[in-house]
Scaffold this motif. Structure first.
Motif, PDB file in Angstrom:
ATOM      1  N   ASP A  67       0.659  -1.372  -0.024  1.00 52.49           N
ATOM      2  CA  ASP A  67      -0.213  -0.052  -0.019  1.00 52.49           C
ATOM      3  C   ASP A  67       1.051   1.305   0.788  1.00 52.49           C
ATOM      4  OD1 ASP A  67      -2.295   1.220   0.341  1.00 52.49           O
ATOM      5  OD2 ASP A  67      -2.609   1.157   2.130  1.00 52.49           O
ATOM      6  N   SER A  68       0.377   2.484  -0.390  1.00 51.55           N
ATOM      7  CA  SER A  68       1.107   3.831   0.074  1.00 51.55           C
ATOM      8  C   SER A  68      -0.266   4.506   1.301  1.00 51.55           C
ATOM      9  CB  SER A  68       1.674   4.221  -1.402  1.00 51.55           C
ATOM     10  OG  SER A  68       0.944   4.377  -2.270  1.00 51.55           O
ATOM     11  N   ILE A  69       0.404   5.799   1.490  1.00 52.41           N
ATOM     12  CA  ILE A  69      -0.721   6.590   2.182  1.00 52.41           C
ATOM     13  C   ILE A  69       0.168   7.745   1.006  1.00 52.41           C
ATOM     14  CG2 ILE A  69      -1.052   8.452   3.401  1.00 52.41           C
ATOM     15  CD1 ILE A  69       0.021   6.387   5.718  1.00 52.41           C
ATOM     16  N   SER A  70      -0.513   9.050   0.374  1.00 53.93           N
ATOM     17  CA  SER A  70      -0.224   9.828  -0.797  1.00 53.93           C
ATOM     18  C   SER A  70      -0.815  10.950  -0.416  1.00 53.93           C
ATOM     19  CB  SER A  70      -0.723   9.448  -2.377  1.00 53.93           C
ATOM     20  OG  SER A  70      -0.473   8.147  -2.863  1.00 53.93           O
ATOM     21  N   LEU A  71      -0.284  11.828  -0.650  1.00 48.98           N
ATOM     22  CA  LEU A  71      -0.339  13.349   0.414  1.00 48.98           C
ATOM     23  C   LEU A  71      -1.120  14.105  -1.758  1.00 48.98           C
ATOM     24  CD1 LEU A  71       2.022  12.421   1.900  1.00 48.98           C
ATOM     25  CD2 LEU A  71       0.558  14.814   3.210  1.00 48.98           C
ATOM     26  N   LEU A  79       6.053  18.570   2.328  1.00 48.98           N
ATOM     27  CA  LEU A  79       6.315  17.512   1.761  1.00 48.98           C
ATOM     28  C   LEU A  79       7.495  17.033   2.008  1.00 48.98           C
ATOM     29  CD1 LEU A  79       3.717  15.824  -1.351  1.00 48.98           C
ATOM     30  CD2 LEU A  79       3.883  15.984   1.215  1.00 48.98           C
ATOM     31  N   LEU A  81      10.982  16.281   3.753  1.00 45.43           N
ATOM     32  CA  LEU A  81      11.093  15.970   5.128  1.00 45.43           C
ATOM     33  C   LEU A  81      12.950  15.326   4.946  1.00 45.43           C
ATOM     34  CD1 LEU A  81       9.931  13.798   7.239  1.00 45.43           C
ATOM     35  CD2 LEU A  81      10.284  11.751   5.984  1.00 45.43           C
ATOM     36  N   VAL A  89       3.861   7.495   0.083  1.00 42.95           N
ATOM     37  CA  VAL A  89       5.044   6.963   2.253  1.00 42.95           C
ATOM     38  C   VAL A  89       4.823   5.571   1.558  1.00 42.95           C
ATOM     39  CG1 VAL A  89       5.481   6.844   3.806  1.00 42.95           C
ATOM     40  CG2 VAL A  89       5.316   8.734   3.042  1.00 42.95           C
ATOM     41  N   ARG A 132       7.085   1.623   5.258  1.00 47.32           N
ATOM     42  CA  ARG A 132       7.018   3.134   6.418  1.00 47.32           C
ATOM     43  C   ARG A 132       5.487   2.711   7.276  1.00 47.32           C
ATOM     44  NH1 ARG A 132       9.994   7.556   8.851  1.00 47.32           N
ATOM     45  NH2 ARG A 132       8.980   8.194  10.404  1.00 47.32           N
ATOM     46  N   PHE A 133       4.815   2.006   6.539  1.00 41.66           N
ATOM     47  CA  PHE A 133       3.946   2.839   7.459  1.00 41.66           C
ATOM     48  C   PHE A 133       2.938   1.072   7.871  1.00 41.66           C
ATOM     49  CE2 PHE A 133       4.605   6.861   7.456  1.00 41.66           C
ATOM     50  CZ  PHE A 133       4.245   7.594   8.595  1.00 41.66           C
ATOM     51  N   THR A 135      -0.956   0.383   7.348  1.00 40.34           N
ATOM     52  CA  THR A 135      -2.794   1.056   6.975  1.00 40.34           C
ATOM     53  C   THR A 135      -3.509  -0.355   6.850  1.00 40.34           C
ATOM     54  OG1 THR A 135      -2.634   0.275   3.985  1.00 40.34           O
ATOM     55  CG2 THR A 135      -1.923   2.619   5.288  1.00 40.34           C
ATOM     56  N   TYR A 168      -3.537   4.469  10.587  1.00 39.35           N
ATOM     57  CA  TYR A 168      -2.651   4.364  10.241  1.00 39.35           C
ATOM     58  C   TYR A 168      -1.219   4.523  11.501  1.00 39.35           C
ATOM     59  CZ  TYR A 168      -1.219   9.431   9.582  1.00 39.35           C
ATOM     60  OH  TYR A 168      -1.429  10.759  10.110  1.00 39.35           O
ATOM     61  N   ASP A 170       3.178   4.646  12.313  1.00 39.88           N
ATOM     62  CA  ASP A 170       4.185   4.386  11.801  1.00 39.88           C
ATOM     63  C   ASP A 170       5.078   3.540  12.750  1.00 39.88           C
ATOM     64  OD1 ASP A 170       6.909   5.313  11.242  1.00 39.88           O
ATOM     65  OD2 ASP A 170       6.241   7.180  11.989  1.00 39.88           O
TER      66      ASP A 170
ATOM     67  N   THR B   8      -6.651   3.048   0.289  1.00 36.62           N
ATOM     68  CA  THR B   8      -6.380   3.681   1.598  1.00 36.62           C
ATOM     69  C   THR B   8      -6.543   5.523   0.705  1.00 36.62           C
ATOM     70  OG1 THR B   8      -4.618   2.584   1.802  1.00 36.62           O
ATOM     71  CG2 THR B   8      -4.685   4.684   3.177  1.00 36.62           C
ATOM     72  N   PRO B   9      -7.175   6.254   1.129  1.00 36.33           N
ATOM     73  CA  PRO B   9      -7.300   7.324   0.820  1.00 36.33           C
ATOM     74  C   PRO B   9      -6.209   8.076   1.336  1.00 36.33           C
ATOM     75  CG  PRO B   9      -8.143   7.276   3.127  1.00 36.33           C
ATOM     76  CD  PRO B   9      -8.079   5.444   2.739  1.00 36.33           C
ATOM     77  N   VAL B  10      -6.287   9.823   0.235  1.00 35.55           N
ATOM     78  CA  VAL B  10      -5.218  10.266   0.151  1.00 35.55           C
ATOM     79  C   VAL B  10      -5.868  11.205   0.871  1.00 35.55           C
ATOM     80  CG1 VAL B  10      -4.182  12.697  -1.949  1.00 35.55           C
ATOM     81  CG2 VAL B  10      -5.290  10.553  -2.306  1.00 35.55           C
ATOM     82  N   LEU B  11      -4.487  11.707   1.383  1.00 31.87           N
ATOM     83  CA  LEU B  11      -4.578  12.282   3.093  1.00 31.87           C
ATOM     84  C   LEU B  11      -4.147  14.273   2.480  1.00 31.87           C
ATOM     85  CD1 LEU B  11      -2.468  10.993   5.754  1.00 31.87           C
ATOM     86  CD2 LEU B  11      -4.867  10.878   5.230  1.00 31.87           C
ATOM     87  N   ALA B  16      -2.794  15.918   6.861  1.00 33.66           N
ATOM     88  CA  ALA B  16      -1.597  15.464   5.844  1.00 33.66           C
ATOM     89  C   ALA B  16      -0.463  16.537   6.597  1.00 33.66           C
ATOM     90  CB  ALA B  16      -1.857  16.204   4.839  1.00 33.66           C
ATOM     91  N   PHE B  19       0.833  14.000   9.697  1.00 34.27           N
ATOM     92  CA  PHE B  19       0.613  12.799   9.211  1.00 34.27           C
ATOM     93  C   PHE B  19       2.557  13.620   8.886  1.00 34.27           C
ATOM     94  CE2 PHE B  19       2.929  11.095   5.686  1.00 34.27           C
ATOM     95  CZ  PHE B  19       2.610   9.012   5.969  1.00 34.27           C
ATOM     96  N   LEU B  20       2.973  14.116   8.011  1.00 34.21           N
ATOM     97  CA  LEU B  20       3.921  14.872   7.802  1.00 34.21           C
ATOM     98  C   LEU B  20       4.623  15.259   8.800  1.00 34.21           C
ATOM     99  CD1 LEU B  20       3.274  16.275   4.430  1.00 34.21           C
ATOM    100  CD2 LEU B  20       5.122  14.856   5.418  1.00 34.21           C
ATOM    101  N   LYS B  24       8.642  13.847  10.224  1.00 32.92           N
ATOM    102  CA  LYS B  24       9.491  15.061   9.873  1.00 32.92           C
ATOM    103  C   LYS B  24      10.319  14.826  11.962  1.00 32.92           C
ATOM    104  CE  LYS B  24       8.359  18.567   7.396  1.00 32.92           C
ATOM    105  NZ  LYS B  24       8.450  19.511   7.030  1.00 32.92           N
TER     106      LYS B  24
END
Lengths: 178, 60
Positions: A67-71, A79, A81, A89, A132-133, A135, A168, A170, B8-11, B16, B19-20, B24
């Motif tokens: 899976d992935s977590i998108s922004l 974004l 980091l 991610v 990394r995560f 979900t 989610y 971490d 999985t939905p977009v944050l 967001a 999350f970031l 960090k």
């Protein structure tokens, strides 16, 4: 004494070897996933379902997939980091998690979630694949279970309205599951 | 058929940012690494444990 990962055998679901037809976690959707759908998911390389065995009994299962977590773009300013730009991610998704009704409340769900964190870590350490995560799309009555494990629920109204809210965890900073 | 596994939905928005910010702030401490290594080892033992299948009706 709760049942822990060290008490379990974890095996890929096998319709020849495991009496999956006898499994009942009381939820029709989860039962149906294990008894019918999970083999199609496996054949199509969409997910793999692992069975937990305790003293010779099939006591639970967990289905895992990439899976992935998108922004979204609007958030790109956020974004950065540690000097790199991240838009997506990598994650490991728990597609389904079920515990046999005779073993509810004995720690098997927790042990299987600990297993999922271990698999995500092993993707990094053994396969050199970033992850990394964790979900999960939580059943409403399981949200508190995942929150106790350290999962975070998205608060946006779009997510909160979902029948199965996304959460989610971490693997770097979530509280240890054990 | 069971319900499909949902995407999985977009944050976005506050989610967001939270999350970031968490990403960090996160640091892999030696204690954390030891815990991850210990459960990784435990997961491998669970996968390699001698099967007790055949001893009950749950396993053929």
């Amino acid at each position: 004494m709760p049942i822990t990962l060290s008490d379990l055998q974890i095996e890929e679901a096998d319709y020849q070897k495991h009496n999956i037809a006898a499994f009942d976690c009381t939820d029709p959707d989860l039962n149906e996933f294990l008894k019918i759908d999970c083999r199609v998911y496996k054949d199509q390389r969409l997910s793999h379902t692992k069975i937990a065995i305790y003293t010779g009994h099939v006591v639970g299962f967990i289905a895992l997939l990439a899976d992935s977590i998108s922004l979204i773009d609007e958030e790109r300013k956020w974004l950065i980091l540690k000097d790199i730009t991240v838009q997506q991610v990598p994650a490991l998704k728990v597609g389904r998690l079920g515990v046999h009704k005779d073993f509810h409340g004995q720690g098997i769900g927790r042990a299987l979630m600990q297993y999922s964190v271990a698999v995500a870590f092993r993707m990094n350490s053994e396969l050199s694949v970033g992850c990394r995560f964790i979900t999960v799309d939580a059943y409403t009555n399981s949200i508190s279970f995942y929150e106790r494990l350290g999962f975070i629920r998205s608060q946006h109204k779009v997510y909160k309205k979902r029948k199965y809210p996304n959460m989610y965890y971490d693997i770097v900073s979530g509280p240890p599951i054990g | 058929m069971a319900r499909p596994i949902e995407p999985t939905p977009v944050l976005k928005g506050k989610d967001a940012k939270v999350f970031l910010a968490r990403m960090k702030a996160a640091v892999m401490t030696p204690e954390r690494l030891r815990w991850l290594e210990s459960i990784a080892a435990e997961s491998k033992r669970a996968e390699n444990r001698k099967s007790t299948c055949g001893s009950t009706e749950s396993c053929r």
